[in-house]
Design a protein around this motif. Structure first.
Motif, PDB file in Angstrom:
ATOM      1  N   LEU A 137     -99.474 -23.246 -32.564  1.00 52.04           N
ATOM      2  CA  LEU A 137    -100.403 -22.345 -33.254  1.00 52.04           C
ATOM      3  C   LEU A 137    -101.558 -21.944 -32.344  1.00 52.04           C
ATOM      4  CD1 LEU A 137    -100.516 -23.864 -36.841  1.00 52.04           C
ATOM      5  CD2 LEU A 137     -99.221 -21.884 -36.036  1.00 52.04           C
ATOM      6  N   LYS A 138    -102.010 -22.840 -31.512  1.00 56.39           N
ATOM      7  CA  LYS A 138    -103.082 -22.510 -30.566  1.00 56.39           C
ATOM      8  C   LYS A 138    -102.599 -21.470 -29.560  1.00 56.39           C
ATOM      9  CE  LYS A 138    -105.568 -26.787 -31.153  1.00 56.39           C
ATOM     10  NZ  LYS A 138    -105.953 -28.081 -30.648  1.00 56.39           N
ATOM     11  N   SER A 139    -101.368 -21.608 -29.096  1.00 54.14           N
ATOM     12  CA  SER A 139    -100.793 -20.608 -28.183  1.00 54.14           C
ATOM     13  C   SER A 139    -100.651 -19.266 -28.892  1.00 54.14           C
ATOM     14  CB  SER A 139     -99.426 -21.070 -27.674  1.00 54.14           C
ATOM     15  OG  SER A 139     -99.550 -22.246 -26.917  1.00 54.14           O
ATOM     16  N   LEU A 140    -100.196 -19.306 -30.134  1.00 51.54           N
ATOM     17  CA  LEU A 140    -100.063 -18.079 -30.923  1.00 51.54           C
ATOM     18  C   LEU A 140    -101.419 -17.398 -31.103  1.00 51.54           C
ATOM     19  CD1 LEU A 140     -98.383 -16.172 -32.689  1.00 51.54           C
ATOM     20  CD2 LEU A 140     -98.792 -17.746 -34.589  1.00 51.54           C
ATOM     21  N   ALA A 141    -102.462 -18.183 -31.348  1.00 55.10           N
ATOM     22  CA  ALA A 141    -103.801 -17.624 -31.532  1.00 55.10           C
ATOM     23  C   ALA A 141    -104.281 -16.914 -30.269  1.00 55.10           C
ATOM     24  CB  ALA A 141    -104.786 -18.722 -31.937  1.00 55.10           C
ATOM     25  N   VAL A 142    -103.951 -17.456 -29.104  1.00 52.02           N
ATOM     26  CA  VAL A 142    -104.322 -16.800 -27.841  1.00 52.02           C
ATOM     27  C   VAL A 142    -103.608 -15.461 -27.721  1.00 52.02           C
ATOM     28  CG1 VAL A 142    -104.139 -16.960 -25.325  1.00 52.02           C
ATOM     29  CG2 VAL A 142    -104.894 -18.934 -26.642  1.00 52.02           C
ATOM     30  N   ILE A 143    -102.316 -15.452 -28.033  1.00 52.76           N
ATOM     31  CA  ILE A 143    -101.549 -14.195 -27.998  1.00 52.76           C
ATOM     32  C   ILE A 143    -102.131 -13.205 -29.000  1.00 52.76           C
ATOM     33  CG2 ILE A 143     -99.291 -13.169 -28.504  1.00 52.76           C
ATOM     34  CD1 ILE A 143     -98.091 -15.883 -27.459  1.00 52.76           C
ATOM     35  N   ASN A 144    -102.465 -13.684 -30.186  1.00 48.95           N
ATOM     36  CA  ASN A 144    -103.036 -12.807 -31.215  1.00 48.95           C
ATOM     37  C   ASN A 144    -104.366 -12.205 -30.770  1.00 48.95           C
ATOM     38  OD1 ASN A 144    -100.879 -13.191 -32.914  1.00 48.95           O
ATOM     39  ND2 ASN A 144    -101.906 -14.672 -34.219  1.00 48.95           N
ATOM     40  N   ARG A 145    -105.180 -12.967 -30.038  1.00 49.75           N
ATOM     41  CA  ARG A 145    -106.444 -12.410 -29.533  1.00 49.75           C
ATOM     42  C   ARG A 145    -106.177 -11.232 -28.607  1.00 49.75           C
ATOM     43  NH1 ARG A 145    -108.586 -17.462 -27.481  1.00 49.75           N
ATOM     44  NH2 ARG A 145    -108.316 -18.700 -29.340  1.00 49.75           N
ATOM     45  N   ILE A 146    -105.131 -11.332 -27.802  1.00 48.05           N
ATOM     46  CA  ILE A 146    -104.751 -10.222 -26.917  1.00 48.05           C
ATOM     47  C   ILE A 146    -104.351  -9.012 -27.760  1.00 48.05           C
ATOM     48  CG2 ILE A 146    -103.052  -9.446 -25.201  1.00 48.05           C
ATOM     49  CD1 ILE A 146    -103.008 -12.441 -24.237  1.00 48.05           C
ATOM     50  N   VAL A 147    -103.575  -9.247 -28.811  1.00 48.81           N
ATOM     51  CA  VAL A 147    -103.146  -8.160 -29.694  1.00 48.81           C
ATOM     52  C   VAL A 147    -104.355  -7.526 -30.382  1.00 48.81           C
ATOM     53  CG1 VAL A 147    -101.821  -7.605 -31.769  1.00 48.81           C
ATOM     54  CG2 VAL A 147    -100.852  -9.128 -30.039  1.00 48.81           C
ATOM     55  N   ILE A 148    -105.275  -8.346 -30.865  1.00 50.93           N
ATOM     56  CA  ILE A 148    -106.484  -7.832 -31.522  1.00 50.93           C
ATOM     57  C   ILE A 148    -107.277  -6.960 -30.546  1.00 50.93           C
ATOM     58  CG2 ILE A 148    -108.729  -8.482 -32.506  1.00 50.93           C
ATOM     59  CD1 ILE A 148    -107.252 -11.043 -33.581  1.00 50.93           C
ATOM     60  N   ASN A 149    -107.414  -7.404 -29.309  1.00 50.03           N
ATOM     61  CA  ASN A 149    -108.113  -6.609 -28.293  1.00 50.03           C
ATOM     62  C   ASN A 149    -107.399  -5.280 -28.064  1.00 50.03           C
ATOM     63  OD1 ASN A 149    -110.177  -8.454 -27.856  1.00 50.03           O
ATOM     64  ND2 ASN A 149    -109.100  -9.476 -26.208  1.00 50.03           N
ATOM     65  N   GLN A 150    -106.063  -5.302 -28.073  1.00 48.95           N
ATOM     66  CA  GLN A 150    -105.310  -4.059 -27.907  1.00 48.95           C
ATOM     67  C   GLN A 150    -105.548  -3.116 -29.081  1.00 48.95           C
ATOM     68  OE1 GLN A 150    -103.415  -3.072 -25.137  1.00 48.95           O
ATOM     69  NE2 GLN A 150    -103.667  -1.126 -26.215  1.00 48.95           N
ATOM     70  N   PHE A 151    -105.586  -3.665 -30.300  1.00 45.57           N
ATOM     71  CA  PHE A 151    -105.911  -2.846 -31.479  1.00 45.57           C
ATOM     72  C   PHE A 151    -107.266  -2.165 -31.288  1.00 45.57           C
ATOM     73  CE2 PHE A 151    -103.336  -5.636 -34.682  1.00 45.57           C
ATOM     74  CZ  PHE A 151    -102.166  -4.963 -34.353  1.00 45.57           C
ATOM     75  N   GLU A 152    -108.240  -2.923 -30.814  1.00 42.17           N
ATOM     76  CA  GLU A 152    -109.584  -2.371 -30.607  1.00 42.17           C
ATOM     77  C   GLU A 152    -109.582  -1.287 -29.529  1.00 42.17           C
ATOM     78  OE1 GLU A 152    -112.420  -2.849 -32.377  1.00 42.17           O
ATOM     79  OE2 GLU A 152    -111.081  -3.960 -33.701  1.00 42.17           O
ATOM     80  N   MET A 153    -108.855  -1.520 -28.446  1.00 47.43           N
ATOM     81  CA  MET A 153    -108.770  -0.494 -27.385  1.00 47.43           C
ATOM     82  C   MET A 153    -108.090   0.765 -27.911  1.00 47.43           C
ATOM     83  SD  MET A 153    -108.176  -2.535 -23.802  1.00 47.43           S
ATOM     84  CE  MET A 153    -106.705  -3.413 -24.269  1.00 47.43           C
TER      85      MET A 153
END
Length: 116
Positions: free
Chosen positions: A89-105
């Motif tokens: 889940l911690k690894s997934l959360a790191v990946i999700n942060r990247i996705v969230i940043n992409q959404f923002e970009m």
């Protein structure tokens, strides 16, 4: 003022959509399951650190967790295993942060196109 009952309801909704138990979320957050239950009921205040961790886990912004009227794009990942560890889940959360940043970009780029 943040409505803790609304925040708790969103946490529960996102947790269920992610097919996670309160125990699994508690392990991820390094807290007791009863604390997650109290957060979901709106009986416990939630620190900004925990909100950030939950937003990363559920692949959403903190705003979507704390605001009644904010719903936004979220990503969902399907797993073949039902036994995800807290490290998974911690690894997934790191990946999700990247996705969230992409959404923002993507939002910024769309706004930039409208300016031109």
């Amino acid at each position: 003022m943040i409505d803790l009952k609304n925040v708790g309801a969103k946490i529960k909704k996102y947790r269920l959509e992610s097919n996670l138990t309160q125990n699994r979320v508690a392990e991820f957050l390094s807290m007791d399951q009863s604390m997650v239950a109290k957060m979901e009921k709106g009986e416990r205040s939630i620190s900004s650190d925990v909100l950030e961790q939950l937003a990363s886990l559920f692949c959403c912004s903190i705003d979507s967790l704390i605001s009644e009227d904010v719903e936004e794009s979220r990503c969902f990942i399907a797993f073949r295993s039902n036994s995800l560890s807290s490290e998974d889940l911690k690894s997934l959360a790191v990946i999700n942060r990247i996705v969230i940043n992409q959404f923002e970009m993507d939002k910024l780029l769309k706004g930039e196109d409208n300016v031109r």
